[in-house]
Design a protein around this motif. Structure first.
Motif, PDB file in Angstrom:
ATOM      1  N   GLY A 166       1.301 -42.706 -18.641  1.00 27.82           N
ATOM      2  CA  GLY A 166       1.236 -41.280 -18.943  1.00 27.82           C
ATOM      3  C   GLY A 166       1.697 -40.438 -17.764  1.00 27.82           C
ATOM      4  N   LEU A 167       1.232 -40.794 -16.570  1.00 29.02           N
ATOM      5  CA  LEU A 167       1.664 -40.061 -15.361  1.00 29.02           C
ATOM      6  C   LEU A 167       3.161 -40.229 -15.110  1.00 29.02           C
ATOM      7  CD1 LEU A 167      -1.333 -40.864 -12.963  1.00 29.02           C
ATOM      8  CD2 LEU A 167      -0.859 -38.716 -14.151  1.00 29.02           C
ATOM      9  N   LEU A 168       3.671 -41.450 -15.339  1.00 29.91           N
ATOM     10  CA  LEU A 168       5.104 -41.686 -15.150  1.00 29.91           C
ATOM     11  C   LEU A 168       5.919 -40.851 -16.135  1.00 29.91           C
ATOM     12  CD1 LEU A 168       7.424 -43.215 -13.812  1.00 29.91           C
ATOM     13  CD2 LEU A 168       7.052 -45.078 -15.465  1.00 29.91           C
ATOM     14  N   GLY A 169       5.441 -40.740 -17.373  1.00 31.05           N
ATOM     15  CA  GLY A 169       6.142 -39.923 -18.343  1.00 31.05           C
ATOM     16  C   GLY A 169       6.193 -38.470 -17.948  1.00 31.05           C
ATOM     17  N   LEU A 170       5.064 -37.948 -17.430  1.00 33.54           N
ATOM     18  CA  LEU A 170       5.057 -36.559 -16.955  1.00 33.54           C
ATOM     19  C   LEU A 170       5.975 -36.395 -15.748  1.00 33.54           C
ATOM     20  CD1 LEU A 170       1.233 -35.725 -17.248  1.00 33.54           C
ATOM     21  CD2 LEU A 170       3.081 -34.919 -18.724  1.00 33.54           C
ATOM     22  N   ALA A 171       5.934 -37.368 -14.842  1.00 35.21           N
ATOM     23  CA  ALA A 171       6.757 -37.263 -13.635  1.00 35.21           C
ATOM     24  C   ALA A 171       8.245 -37.350 -13.945  1.00 35.21           C
ATOM     25  CB  ALA A 171       6.363 -38.362 -12.646  1.00 35.21           C
ATOM     26  N   SER A 172       8.582 -38.057 -15.019  1.00 31.40           N
ATOM     27  CA  SER A 172      10.003 -38.224 -15.335  1.00 31.40           C
ATOM     28  C   SER A 172      10.668 -36.921 -15.763  1.00 31.40           C
ATOM     29  CB  SER A 172      10.171 -39.271 -16.442  1.00 31.40           C
ATOM     30  OG  SER A 172       9.570 -38.838 -17.647  1.00 31.40           O
ATOM     31  N   THR A 173       9.856 -35.886 -16.057  1.00 30.09           N
ATOM     32  CA  THR A 173      10.455 -34.600 -16.419  1.00 30.09           C
ATOM     33  C   THR A 173      11.030 -33.872 -15.208  1.00 30.09           C
ATOM     34  OG1 THR A 173       8.297 -33.498 -16.219  1.00 30.09           O
ATOM     35  CG2 THR A 173       8.916 -34.357 -18.398  1.00 30.09           C
ATOM     36  N   TRP A 174      10.594 -34.254 -13.997  1.00 29.55           N
ATOM     37  CA  TRP A 174      11.152 -33.610 -12.794  1.00 29.55           C
ATOM     38  C   TRP A 174      11.717 -34.607 -11.781  1.00 29.55           C
ATOM     39  CZ3 TRP A 174       8.684 -35.244  -8.409  1.00 29.55           C
ATOM     40  CH2 TRP A 174       7.376 -35.720  -8.552  1.00 29.55           C
ATOM     41  N   LEU A 175      11.361 -35.885 -11.919  1.00 30.64           N
ATOM     42  CA  LEU A 175      11.962 -36.880 -11.031  1.00 30.64           C
ATOM     43  C   LEU A 175      13.448 -37.056 -11.357  1.00 30.64           C
ATOM     44  CD1 LEU A 175       9.337 -39.777 -10.872  1.00 30.64           C
ATOM     45  CD2 LEU A 175      10.088 -38.335  -8.964  1.00 30.64           C
ATOM     46  N   PRO A 176      14.263 -37.400 -10.366  1.00 27.58           N
ATOM     47  CA  PRO A 176      15.671 -37.704 -10.666  1.00 27.58           C
ATOM     48  C   PRO A 176      15.770 -38.858 -11.650  1.00 27.58           C
ATOM     49  CG  PRO A 176      15.347 -37.453  -8.305  1.00 27.58           C
ATOM     50  CD  PRO A 176      13.986 -37.452  -8.907  1.00 27.58           C
ATOM     51  N   TYR A 177      16.760 -38.753 -12.520  1.00 34.14           N
ATOM     52  CA  TYR A 177      16.962 -39.792 -13.532  1.00 34.14           C
ATOM     53  C   TYR A 177      17.168 -41.162 -12.891  1.00 34.14           C
ATOM     54  CZ  TYR A 177      19.220 -42.240 -17.421  1.00 34.14           C
ATOM     55  OH  TYR A 177      19.555 -43.145 -18.391  1.00 34.14           O
ATOM     56  N   SER A 178      17.834 -41.188 -11.751  1.00 36.08           N
ATOM     57  CA  SER A 178      18.112 -42.448 -11.063  1.00 36.08           C
ATOM     58  C   SER A 178      16.853 -43.080 -10.486  1.00 36.08           C
ATOM     59  CB  SER A 178      19.129 -42.221  -9.937  1.00 36.08           C
ATOM     60  OG  SER A 178      18.639 -41.249  -9.012  1.00 36.08           O
ATOM     61  N   VAL A 179      15.770 -42.287 -10.379  1.00 34.63           N
ATOM     62  CA  VAL A 179      14.493 -42.820  -9.889  1.00 34.63           C
ATOM     63  C   VAL A 179      13.581 -43.183 -11.054  1.00 34.63           C
ATOM     64  CG1 VAL A 179      12.408 -42.290  -8.562  1.00 34.63           C
ATOM     65  CG2 VAL A 179      14.655 -41.514  -7.737  1.00 34.63           C
ATOM     66  N   ALA A 180      13.474 -42.276 -12.031  1.00 36.83           N
ATOM     67  CA  ALA A 180      12.522 -42.476 -13.129  1.00 36.83           C
ATOM     68  C   ALA A 180      12.939 -43.633 -14.041  1.00 36.83           C
ATOM     69  CB  ALA A 180      12.394 -41.189 -13.942  1.00 36.83           C
ATOM     70  N   THR A 181      14.222 -43.732 -14.349  1.00 34.98           N
ATOM     71  CA  THR A 181      14.654 -44.742 -15.310  1.00 34.98           C
ATOM     72  C   THR A 181      14.474 -46.177 -14.792  1.00 34.98           C
ATOM     73  OG1 THR A 181      16.220 -43.202 -16.285  1.00 34.98           O
ATOM     74  CG2 THR A 181      16.578 -45.532 -16.730  1.00 34.98           C
ATOM     75  N   PRO A 182      14.872 -46.500 -13.528  1.00 38.14           N
ATOM     76  CA  PRO A 182      14.607 -47.871 -13.057  1.00 38.14           C
ATOM     77  C   PRO A 182      13.117 -48.219 -13.043  1.00 38.14           C
ATOM     78  CG  PRO A 182      16.229 -46.810 -11.652  1.00 38.14           C
ATOM     79  CD  PRO A 182      15.701 -45.740 -12.554  1.00 38.14           C
ATOM     80  N   ILE A 183      12.284 -47.234 -12.657  1.00 40.74           N
ATOM     81  CA  ILE A 183      10.832 -47.512 -12.658  1.00 40.74           C
ATOM     82  C   ILE A 183      10.357 -47.788 -14.073  1.00 40.74           C
ATOM     83  CG2 ILE A 183       8.567 -46.528 -12.189  1.00 40.74           C
ATOM     84  CD1 ILE A 183       9.800 -44.941  -9.921  1.00 40.74           C
ATOM     85  N   ALA A 184      10.783 -46.949 -15.036  1.00 36.74           N
ATOM     86  CA  ALA A 184      10.368 -47.147 -16.431  1.00 36.74           C
ATOM     87  C   ALA A 184      10.884 -48.478 -16.973  1.00 36.74           C
ATOM     88  CB  ALA A 184      10.862 -45.987 -17.285  1.00 36.74           C
ATOM     89  N   SER A 185      12.112 -48.858 -16.590  1.00 34.48           N
ATOM     90  CA  SER A 185      12.676 -50.121 -17.070  1.00 34.48           C
ATOM     91  C   SER A 185      11.876 -51.303 -16.562  1.00 34.48           C
ATOM     92  CB  SER A 185      14.133 -50.242 -16.626  1.00 34.48           C
ATOM     93  OG  SER A 185      14.910 -49.181 -17.139  1.00 34.48           O
TER      94      SER A 185
END
Length: 620
Positions: A307-326
């Motif tokens: 849940g926190l990662l999903g909220l953070a992905s709205t402002w984190l750079p795509y290049s940071v959020a997507t590898p973490i989510a993957s």
């Protein structure tokens, strides 16, 4: 000497020739890469589709600041390298990637070709075509360009290539993306591309049809059963369907065709939502809350992290959020498999099919994730493994839900049967106990009723019961049952002296003794004995005539008089005065009158000196 010199001079030219040939060979070897780099890909007759990965050469522009002219010049100088093992997947990378390929179309009837980037998530694609006259045509694509600008409205970026027959045309493609750097380029004729679209629509339609059917089916089950597991299954299925809808380019095509931000943010957001759904579904299906409390706590922590990662992905750079989510997908599925294994060890049978489903999903997801990081080559299974694995997983999970529901229903039936049996046994036991209690209560009521009719000191009947019983005897007499009834009123003589001289306990002992003496004489005749009050007793007995009644009274007097009372080592002698009255059948005498007449006879006995028996003068 001369011969030796000639020999020496004879070998000289051969040595010079060998050196020249070696130099030429070295030059040729040095020139081979340059020629290879400049050799065009020939589009031969009858060919309609080409996978360009084996022919492409690439250059990683780490600063992403090179111009097309610089890239063309670098390609001409041999600064581009073949794809590593022909694999167009490089993982998550910074900077820009340039891809170069000369083309020569040998099909005069196919001047129009379509270049397709078969990876939907590339941010920016810049295609440069340089023709023999030096003219360069530029076309932009990717999901940072509005979807409407694509040559063909298709989920994958695509470009039109005008390739006149017999001309050498250089293709230069610049790719920059914060997503995984995957560049599976394909070249098609329009007809071949139409067939590709048809096949892709069928396969993807089949997959999303399965997802939609499972959603509708389990929605109906959830509405009917209201089982939370079905709701969380719906969330997991819908969210993961959205993930693949986005990964396959349909999200950009149908939902946000002009929003670059949503095109980027939708990936980590949908992945986090799917991870939350799968964890909630696993938590409910495995019943961790009641069966494994520690595992439930871990599962809640994992859900909180997603849940926190999903909220953070709205402002984190795509290049940071997507590898973490993957990476989190693999971790989330691994945790579910661990929890499932624990529940299997604890004997939870529905977890077997659940484990197989998640193992298939993990296999497909792992293949897709490893491809995204450039760790495995691109092929059908790595490209479509997540769809195949998720389709199998969703089907098996739906079956697992059905088996779980059936198992729970059987368990509920067993519990209900056991409960009914316990209730029946309990009812039998309670009925037996109730009957026993009722019997005891009846006995207690009998004793209580008997106690209510008895004098608590002597045990003889009390005055109230005597009146009831005597009234019944009189009624029976009127019916002509017994020939005659005798009523005896008895009073212990000088009882006050006994109380005053020996004490009230001695007086109580005397009353008890007198009652026993009276009952001993009355019992053989079926007489009714009662304490009438104080030291007075009353007896009713059937007799044939007054003489028999007097004889019965005299026997009572003698027993009392001749049997002293032993109390605290002292012998207390008693005597009694008795008044007798007999009632003849058919006279209709009143109970109060009969007692009054017998009482008058008692007073005569007292007046005549006590310790005697007197009959009433009235002829009953």
């Amino acid at each position: 000497m001369g011969t030796q010199g000639m020999t020496k001079d004879g070998h000289g030219p051969w040595r010079m020739l060998a050196g020249w040939l070696l130099a030429v060979a070295v030059c040729l070897c040095a020139a081979l890469p340059l020629r290879a780099a400049g050799a065009p890909l020939r589009l031969g007759a009858g060919d309609s589709g080409f996978a360009l990965s084996t022919a492409l050469r690439y250059w990683h522009d780490t600063n992403a600041d090179a111009s097309p002219e610089q890239a063309f010049a670098r390609a001409q100088s041999g600064g581009f390298a073949p794809l590593p093992h022909g694999n167009p997947a490089f993982g998550f990378q910074t900077g820009a990637y340039w891809f170069h390929l000369p083309l020569e179309n040998a099909q005069p009837d196919e001047p129009l070709w379509i270049l397709v980037q078969e990876y939907a998530l590339s941010d920016s694609l810049d295609l440069y075509l340089r023709y023999p006259d030096g003219r360069i045509e530029h076309t932009a694509g990717g999901d940072h360009v509005p979807f409407a600008d694509r040559y063909i409205r298709y989920r994958h970026p695509n470009f039109r290539l005008d390739l006149p027959a017999g001309q050498r045309i250089e293709l230069l493609l610049r790719v920059r993306s914060e997503s995984s750097m995957q560049v599976p380029l394909m070249l098609y004729t329009p007809k071949a591309f139409a067939e590709l679209m048809r096949d892709a629509q069928f396969s993807n339609g089949l997959y999303y049809g399965i997802v939609l059917a499972l959603l509708c089916y389990n929605l109906v089950l959830w509405l009917m059963l209201r089982d939370a597991s079905y709701f969380w299954y719906l969330l997991h299925t819908g969210a993961f369907g959205l993930v693949l809808f986005t990964l396959n380019g349909y999200g950009f095509e149908y939902l946000w065709p002009t929003s670059a931000w949503l095109a980027d943010a939708s990936i980590p957001l949908s992945i986090c939502l799917a991870l939350i759904g799968m964890q909630l579904f696993a938590r409910s299906f495995l019943d961790l809350r009641t069966r494994w409390r520690a595992g439930d706590v871990v599962c809640l922590c994992v859900i909180g992290f997603f849940g926190l990662l999903g909220l953070a992905s709205t402002w984190l750079p795509y290049s940071v959020a997507t590898p973490i989510a993957s990476r989190a997908v693999l971790l989330g599925v691994l945790w579910i498999i661990v929890a499932t294994l624990v529940m299997l060890r604890r004997g939870y049978r529905p977890a077997r099919l659940f484990l197989i489903a998640w193992a298939l999903f993990l296999t497909g997801t792992a293949a897709f994730t490893l491809l995204a990081f450039g760790l495995v080559p691109q092929n059908f299974w790595t490209q479509n493994g997540v769809q195949v694995g998720s389709a199998m997983e969703l089907l098996l999970l739906s079956l697992a839900l059905g088996k779980r529901y059936a198992s729970l229903r059987e368990e509920n039936i067993r519990i209900v049967q056991e409960t009914n049996e316990k209730l029946e046994r309990g009812l039998v036991d309670r009925t037996r106990e109730l009957r026993t209690t009722m019997a005891k209560l009846g006995e207690a009521n009998v004793k209580l009723r008997e106690y209510s009719r008895r004098d608590p000191l002597t045990g003889a009947y009390n005055r109230r019961h005597f009146r009831e019983a005597f009234g019944q005897l009189l009624a029976a007499t009127e019916g002509g049952a017994p020939p005659l009834l005798a009523i005896l009123l008895l009073d212990l003589d000088h009882f006050k002296r006994i109380n005053d001289g020996h004490g009230h306990p001695a007086g109580d002992a005397c009353l008890i003794h007198a009652a026993r003496c009276i009952e001993a004489e009355a019992a053989p005749h079926g007489g009714l004995v009662a304490r009438f009050g104080g030291e007075e007793f009353v007896v009713v007995v059937a007799c044939t005539d007054a003489a028999q009644a007097l004889q019965f009274a005299e026997a009572i007097r003698l027993r009392i008089h001749q049997t002293p009372v032993q109390h605290e080592g002292q012998a207390i002698h008693l005597s009694a005065s008795i008044g007798v009255h007999t009632v003849r059948p058919g006279r209709g005498a009143v109970q109060e009158d009969i007692i009054r007449i017998a009482d008058a006879a008692l007073y005569r006995a007292k007046d005549d000196g006590r310790n005697c028996v007197r009959h009433s003068p009235v002829d009953a």
